[in-house]
Write a protein that holds these residues in place. Sequence first.
Motif, PDB file in Angstrom:
ATOM      1  N   LEU A   1       0.865  -1.330  -0.112  1.00 35.79           N
ATOM      2  CA  LEU A   1       0.097   0.034  -0.086  1.00 35.79           C
ATOM      3  C   LEU A   1       0.992   1.239   0.058  1.00 35.79           C
ATOM      4  CD1 LEU A   1      -2.789   1.387   0.333  1.00 35.79           C
ATOM      5  CD2 LEU A   1      -2.372   1.026   2.916  1.00 35.79           C
ATOM      6  N   LEU A   2       0.550   2.070  -0.958  1.00 41.40           N
ATOM      7  CA  LEU A   2       1.198   3.433  -1.068  1.00 41.40           C
ATOM      8  C   LEU A   2       0.224   4.691  -0.397  1.00 41.40           C
ATOM      9  CD1 LEU A   2       3.846   5.123  -1.900  1.00 41.40           C
ATOM     10  CD2 LEU A   2       2.592   5.206  -3.957  1.00 41.40           C
TER      11      LEU A   2
ATOM     12  N   THR B   1       4.956   7.106   1.407  1.00 40.79           N
ATOM     13  CA  THR B   1       5.247   5.974   2.409  1.00 40.79           C
ATOM     14  C   THR B   1       4.640   4.734   1.931  1.00 40.79           C
ATOM     15  OG1 THR B   1       6.083   7.454   4.087  1.00 40.79           O
ATOM     16  CG2 THR B   1       5.561   5.120   4.696  1.00 40.79           C
ATOM     17  N   ILE B   2       5.345   3.534   1.859  1.00 42.45           N
ATOM     18  CA  ILE B   2       4.700   2.335   1.692  1.00 42.45           C
ATOM     19  C   ILE B   2       4.351   1.446   2.913  1.00 42.45           C
ATOM     20  CG2 ILE B   2       5.385  -0.032   0.374  1.00 42.45           C
ATOM     21  CD1 ILE B   2       6.991   1.461  -1.564  1.00 42.45           C
ATOM     22  N   PHE B   3       3.418   0.908   3.096  1.00 40.67           N
ATOM     23  CA  PHE B   3       2.884   0.105   4.269  1.00 40.67           C
ATOM     24  C   PHE B   3       2.687  -1.153   3.564  1.00 40.67           C
ATOM     25  CE2 PHE B   3       1.877   4.386   5.148  1.00 40.67           C
ATOM     26  CZ  PHE B   3       2.468   4.601   6.424  1.00 40.67           C
ATOM     27  N   LEU B   4       2.921  -2.328   4.480  1.00 35.55           N
ATOM     28  CA  LEU B   4       2.675  -3.670   4.299  1.00 35.55           C
ATOM     29  C   LEU B   4       1.437  -4.106   5.074  1.00 35.55           C
ATOM     30  CD1 LEU B   4       6.511  -5.238   4.077  1.00 35.55           C
ATOM     31  CD2 LEU B   4       4.850  -4.174   2.180  1.00 35.55           C
TER      32      LEU B   4
ATOM     33  N   VAL C   1       6.044  -0.309   7.939  1.00 32.48           N
ATOM     34  CA  VAL C   1       6.422   0.429   6.875  1.00 32.48           C
ATOM     35  C   VAL C   1       7.744  -0.259   6.123  1.00 32.48           C
ATOM     36  CG1 VAL C   1       7.784   2.839   6.669  1.00 32.48           C
ATOM     37  CG2 VAL C   1       5.801   2.530   8.292  1.00 32.48           C
ATOM     38  N   LEU C   2       7.582  -0.300   4.802  1.00 39.59           N
ATOM     39  CA  LEU C   2       8.708  -0.652   4.040  1.00 39.59           C
ATOM     40  C   LEU C   2       9.627   0.676   3.604  1.00 39.59           C
ATOM     41  CD1 LEU C   2       9.929  -3.065   2.447  1.00 39.59           C
ATOM     42  CD2 LEU C   2       8.562  -2.352   0.605  1.00 39.59           C
TER      43      LEU C   2
ATOM     44  N   TRP D   1       8.565   7.026  -2.944  1.00 38.54           N
ATOM     45  CA  TRP D   1       8.354   7.299  -4.160  1.00 38.54           C
ATOM     46  C   TRP D   1       9.533   6.587  -5.088  1.00 38.54           C
ATOM     47  CZ3 TRP D   1       4.696   7.958  -7.459  1.00 38.54           C
ATOM     48  CH2 TRP D   1       4.965   8.327  -8.786  1.00 38.54           C
ATOM     49  N   ARG D   2      10.830   6.682  -4.130  1.00 36.75           N
ATOM     50  CA  ARG D   2      12.006   6.119  -4.977  1.00 36.75           C
ATOM     51  C   ARG D   2      11.821   4.398  -5.118  1.00 36.75           C
ATOM     52  NH1 ARG D   2      16.205   3.996  -2.617  1.00 36.75           N
ATOM     53  NH2 ARG D   2      15.480   4.520  -0.562  1.00 36.75           N
ATOM     54  N   VAL D   3      11.207   4.107  -4.138  1.00 33.59           N
ATOM     55  CA  VAL D   3      10.891   2.471  -4.153  1.00 33.59           C
ATOM     56  C   VAL D   3       9.968   1.950  -5.295  1.00 33.59           C
ATOM     57  CG1 VAL D   3      10.253   0.477  -2.724  1.00 33.59           C
ATOM     58  CG2 VAL D   3      11.473   2.239  -1.696  1.00 33.59           C
ATOM     59  N   VAL D   4       8.736   2.949  -5.219  1.00 30.05           N
ATOM     60  CA  VAL D   4       7.738   3.035  -6.095  1.00 30.05           C
ATOM     61  C   VAL D   4       8.290   2.670  -7.694  1.00 30.05           C
ATOM     62  CG1 VAL D   4       5.849   3.791  -7.277  1.00 30.05           C
ATOM     63  CG2 VAL D   4       6.043   3.636  -4.778  1.00 30.05           C
ATOM     64  N   GLN D   5       9.159   3.742  -7.976  1.00 27.74           N
ATOM     65  CA  GLN D   5       9.591   3.834  -9.267  1.00 27.74           C
ATOM     66  C   GLN D   5      10.528   2.589  -9.476  1.00 27.74           C
ATOM     67  OE1 GLN D   5       7.687   6.540 -10.413  1.00 27.74           O
ATOM     68  NE2 GLN D   5       9.638   6.885 -11.837  1.00 27.74           N
TER      69      GLN D   5
END
Length: 382
Positions: free
Chosen positions: A174-175, A189-192, A229-230, A237-241
């Motif tokens: 989840l973003l 931020t990314i959440f699991l 939090v991942l 955003w850097r991870v999403v790219q």
Amino acid sequence: MTVVDLDFGTDATALREQLRGLVRDHVPDDFLGAFTDDPADLATAQRFCGLLAERDLLCLAWPAEFGGRDASVWEQTVVREEMWAHHEPRGAQYMGVNWVGPTIMRHGTDEQRRTHLPPIARGEVIWCQGFSEPDAGSDLASLRTTARRDGTGWRISGQKIWTSYATMAQWCFLLARTSRGDKRQQGLTIFLVPMSDPAIEVRPIHSLLGPHHLNEVFFDDLVVTAADVLGTVDEGWRVVQEVLAFERVGIARYARCERLLQAAPDALGAAWEDLPAELRGRWARMLAHCRRARLLAYRVVRTQSQGTVHPGDAATYRIAVTRLDQDSAEVLMELAEHAGTGAGRFRAAVADHWRYAQASTVASGSVEMQRVLLARSLLAAP
């Protein structure tokens, strides 16, 4: 000049034959994917996924410490190609295998790796992706789902849409927005998060793709902890790219196009010789476009294997393969009209391919957004 060696080696060749044998022995001839109206198709995929995991074929390119067997990325590419060519008998596992798992390896904590990687490697868990929203599809950075601080944890509220497999997934990648910055890409931020939480509601969206593919997901004050939090807060955003670059090459769409195109002459039989020359010419052109998309995919795989991700290369491949998906579907539908009564399986497979192709140019970012990414990468090049 970039040179790509197309010889994957004897191990990859043997693997391809092994996978085809397993499909022949364990997947019904009329299988057209796990997510049809027939529950037996999902059961077939779950059994087959477990079979691959038992034989260390599901995540074979993962490090052994995470449940893989340290195989090459080219062997994993063989798995991608054979699975998609045969209507993805792994079911929804490609998401966890291709990019969720590798992203957790690169950015997760030791506890997150211990929690999430073994179930993915065993084929026991399904993930969904909480990215797109009603007003933030291709323009993902405009998302409005928010996570606000609550003591040492967070409370998440908002809506996602077009979420594949949300009705069956156990976890969501989840973003959400955790702060406001000068640019929209800042403060994400990314959440699991577990899909079993009662603060999450899933509403299916009926479509021609069949059940499970498209859903709305609502988060109503979902409580998560810092352990969910991942990576780093506000730097998602850097991870999403990186994730999107892996996702866009993770499905070998060209492999199914090529398999169906090559099956056409046998399916039509004597009628093949009576086809208009123009139609056979377009059929040949599609086979050439399959090879082009394959080569573009291999270029991206090569750079990823060296630890880098080039968004421009991934966008180029995505543009080519999604156009191939739709153009080949139109040619195949015309060819199927000339197939006799004994070619029912071929016609059904073509119709299924056509349905999926309709969504291919918007899935994982629209073609228009891929062109923007490609233009930006070209302008930024030295």
